[in-house]
Design a protein around this motif. Sequence first.
Motif, mmCIF file in Angstrom:
data_model
loop_
_atom_site.group_PDB
_atom_site.id
_atom_site.type_symbol
_atom_site.label_atom_id
_atom_site.label_comp_id
_atom_site.label_asym_id
_atom_site.label_seq_id
_atom_site.Cartn_x
_atom_site.Cartn_y
_atom_site.Cartn_z
ATOM 1 N N UNK A 274 -9.708 -8.486 -2.983
ATOM 2 C CA UNK A 274 -9.226 -7.325 -2.209
ATOM 3 C C UNK A 274 -9.408 -7.489 -0.702
ATOM 4 N N UNK A 275 -10.205 -8.479 -0.291
ATOM 5 C CA UNK A 275 -10.392 -8.718 1.141
ATOM 6 C C UNK A 275 -9.262 -9.567 1.740
ATOM 7 N N UNK A 276 -8.419 -10.105 0.878
ATOM 8 C CA UNK A 276 -7.284 -10.881 1.360
ATOM 9 C C UNK A 276 -6.161 -9.938 1.810
ATOM 10 N N UNK A 277 -5.181 -10.500 2.502
ATOM 11 C CA UNK A 277 -4.087 -9.700 3.033
ATOM 12 C C UNK A 277 -3.027 -9.475 1.953
ATOM 13 N N UNK A 278 -3.309 -8.524 1.057
ATOM 14 C CA UNK A 278 -2.379 -8.193 -0.037
ATOM 15 C C UNK A 278 -2.244 -6.669 -0.141
ATOM 16 N N UNK A 279 -1.721 -6.016 0.902
ATOM 17 C CA UNK A 279 -1.662 -4.546 0.908
ATOM 18 C C UNK A 279 -0.780 -3.942 -0.174
ATOM 19 N N UNK A 280 0.146 -4.726 -0.753
ATOM 20 C CA UNK A 280 1.041 -4.166 -1.749
ATOM 21 C C UNK A 280 0.493 -4.318 -3.173
ATOM 22 N N UNK A 281 -0.715 -4.849 -3.295
ATOM 23 C CA UNK A 281 -1.316 -4.998 -4.618
ATOM 24 C C UNK A 281 -1.959 -3.696 -5.093
ATOM 25 N N UNK A 282 -2.694 -3.036 -4.230
ATOM 26 C CA UNK A 282 -3.372 -1.799 -4.619
ATOM 27 C C UNK A 282 -2.422 -0.722 -5.137
ATOM 28 N N UNK A 283 -1.266 -0.499 -4.511
ATOM 29 C CA UNK A 283 -0.331 0.498 -5.070
ATOM 30 C C UNK A 283 0.128 0.158 -6.487
ATOM 31 N N UNK A 284 0.208 -1.140 -6.816
ATOM 32 C CA UNK A 284 0.588 -1.536 -8.167
ATOM 33 C C UNK A 284 -0.508 -1.189 -9.168
ATOM 34 N N UNK A 285 -1.755 -1.306 -8.740
ATOM 35 C CA UNK A 285 -2.877 -1.002 -9.628
ATOM 36 C C UNK A 285 -2.920 0.472 -9.993
ATOM 37 N N UNK A 286 -2.471 1.323 -9.062
ATOM 38 C CA UNK A 286 -2.406 2.771 -9.306
ATOM 39 C C UNK A 286 -3.740 3.327 -9.798
ATOM 40 N N UNK A 287 -4.810 2.940 -9.112
ATOM 41 C CA UNK A 287 -6.143 3.441 -9.461
ATOM 42 C C UNK A 287 -6.813 2.694 -10.585
ATOM 43 N N UNK A 288 -6.106 1.769 -11.220
ATOM 44 C CA UNK A 288 -6.690 0.969 -12.295
ATOM 45 C C UNK A 288 -7.100 -0.385 -11.718
ATOM 46 N N UNK A 289 -7.552 -1.282 -12.565
ATOM 47 C CA UNK A 289 -7.996 -2.582 -12.071
ATOM 48 C C UNK A 289 -7.186 -3.738 -12.644
ATOM 49 N N UNK A 290 -6.120 -3.424 -13.382
ATOM 50 C CA UNK A 290 -5.288 -4.468 -13.976
ATOM 51 C C UNK A 290 -3.819 -4.157 -13.752
ATOM 52 N N UNK A 291 -3.066 -5.206 -13.430
ATOM 53 C CA UNK A 291 -1.612 -5.067 -13.375
ATOM 54 C C UNK A 291 -1.010 -6.295 -14.040
ATOM 55 N N UNK A 292 -0.195 -6.055 -15.080
ATOM 56 C CA UNK A 292 0.423 -7.171 -15.790
ATOM 57 C C UNK A 292 1.716 -7.563 -15.091
ATOM 58 N N UNK A 293 1.870 -8.862 -14.873
ATOM 59 C CA UNK A 293 3.082 -9.362 -14.248
ATOM 60 C C UNK A 293 3.447 -10.706 -14.861
ATOM 61 N N UNK A 294 4.733 -10.893 -15.070
ATOM 62 C CA UNK A 294 5.188 -12.195 -15.550
ATOM 63 C C UNK A 294 6.377 -12.656 -14.710
ATOM 64 N N UNK A 295 6.474 -13.963 -14.574
ATOM 65 C CA UNK A 295 7.592 -14.541 -13.836
ATOM 66 C C UNK A 295 7.886 -15.927 -14.407
ATOM 67 N N UNK A 296 9.041 -16.413 -14.097
ATOM 68 C CA UNK A 296 9.441 -17.742 -14.537
ATOM 69 C C UNK A 296 9.230 -18.745 -13.409
ATOM 70 N N UNK A 297 8.811 -19.926 -13.768
ATOM 71 C CA UNK A 297 8.709 -21.034 -12.826
ATOM 72 C C UNK A 297 9.705 -22.093 -13.274
#
Length: 337
Positions: A274-297
């Motif tokens: 959380x000390x890194x520059x990721x301001x758009x991560x906290x809104x995804x958490x929405x008060x929780x501590x987990x956010x599931x995300x998947x992507x293709x490489x």
Amino acid sequence: MNDYSTNVKEKLNSIISDMASHPWLFSNNPGRDFMRQDLGKLSFYDTMRLIIGMGKGSTNEEIMDYFDMDPDLIPTQSAFNQRRNQISLSAFEYLFSEFSASFPATTNKFKDHCILACDGCHVVYSTNSEIIEDYNKPRLIDHKGYNHMHLNGFVDVISKAFLDVVIQPGQQPDERQAFHTMLDHFQPDVPEKYIVTADRGYESYDLLFHCELKHLNYVFRVKAPSSSRSLLSSYIKELPDEQEEFDVIIKRFYTDKLTNIMKEQSDVYHYMNPNKNIPHFQPLLDGKHLYFMQFRVLKIKVAENTYEYIITNLPHTFDLEDIKACYHWRWGKIPIS
């Protein structure tokens, strides 16, 4: 004969001409600035066209070039500076908005999706060493310095129309921040119909999170997994890089907490400090501590012994050939049939 470029120029001049008939709407001092422009050498129309058409020469050189070296028409640099200072910033915002609205903004020609690209470039303008944030000092005594601003554009790659622009000081550009700003401005009715593309210089988790928040599809070119600076370096064991091409799904729970279980199951959890520059991560958490995300490489062969790596959240209805076509639209390096 293709008159498209001529029509574009005529449209630009037409909008400026219309603005010139109501100069008080675009002046810093309405009712005073440009009220007697017919008595001087620089009208509102000429001032606007001169500003947006300037190249890298000195101000005097650009003025003389605009007026075709006619001594009866050329105003002084002082007169130009005075006129330029009379025009408000809103004039250029209005011109950009009206000009862009005159042409198709987006074209859903790629499998009913629109492909958008963000990129930045330096724009050189008339030299003025007093503008420190834009002035590039010469390295050699007998060389001239120059001024440049950094233009960040958000563009439909098929229609070539600009949706948004962010201008930054030439000596202090921040392309990632500009991209985030333009994503904040972008408010489409159906975000799922858009594919946002970006090059390796924009590679960051926060950009992925921002697109997740905006419900936008993305196709991002990223560094090879062997690079320690690549997002893919965390998933290198899951990527069959010995193959010339592959399409692999990465699934993770992204978290701002780091428990012992999470440390042991790095193939399930990915810790985001959380000390890194990721301001758009906290809104995804929405008060929780987990956010599931998947992507293709995807690993794509673009030439002999040349490969590119892509991160995308597009579904598998977009197969490898579709991603190559998208890559072609954005980067123009893969021939499409």
